[in-house]
Scaffold this motif. Structure first.
Motif, short mmCIF file in Angstrom:
data_model
loop_
_atom_site.label_atom_id
_atom_site.label_comp_id
_atom_site.label_asym_id
_atom_site.label_seq_id
_atom_site.Cartn_x
_atom_site.Cartn_y
_atom_site.Cartn_z
N LYS A 1 33.46 -81.66 -39.08
CA LYS A 1 32.12 -81.89 -39.65
C LYS A 1 31.29 -80.62 -39.58
O LYS A 1 30.55 -80.30 -40.51
N GLU B 1 29.78 -78.58 -42.78
CA GLU B 1 28.35 -78.27 -42.86
C GLU B 1 28.14 -76.77 -43.06
O GLU B 1 27.29 -76.35 -43.85
N SER C 1 34.54 -83.85 -34.95
CA SER C 1 33.24 -83.18 -34.84
C SER C 1 33.36 -81.72 -35.28
O SER C 1 32.47 -81.18 -35.94
#
Length: 126
Positions: A64, A68, A61
């Protein structure tokens, strides 16, 4: 119709099996039922995930989120320069090829050879 009825009757009233076959068949059916029950229990109440799984889920997570954030940042000037340059070259090529396109000599040769071969085949058929 008779065959279907006899099969249905055999399913409902199974013939008596020999003792050895009966023993192993019942064991097999019991094991199968236990496995089905274990799978059902696992679906209803899954075991807790390991510490490693939790750790790697957290790392994934975070990764990610970093990706982003990088996607939202503007591209470095060098990348923008070469991207713009590539787009210009592509547009120039498109302008040049918008006119009459002439295939290479080898391509024309094989296309003509294919056409001659097709004509010969048609002539042989008639």
């Amino acid at each position: 119709e008779k065959k279907r009825q006899s099969i249905e009757q055999m399913k409902e009233n199974r013939p008596q099996l020999p003792p050895g076959q009966e023993y192993f068949t019942s064991r097999y059916l019991a094991e199968k039922e236990n496995q089905r029950q274990e799978i059902e229990d696992m679906k209803d109440n899954p075991p807790p995930s390991s510490v490693a799984t939790a750790y790697f889920n957290e790392k994934e997570s975070q990764r990610k989120l970093e990706i982003e954030a990088m996607m939202n940042q503007p591209a470095p000037p060098a990348i923008e320069h070469f991207t713009r340059k590539a787009e210009e070259e592509k547009s120039k090529r498109n302008l040049v090829t918008d006119g009459e396109y002439e295939p290479p000599l080898a391509t024309r040769h094989f296309a003509e050879k294919e056409a001659r071969k097709a004509e010969e085949m048609d002539a042989a058929r008639t």
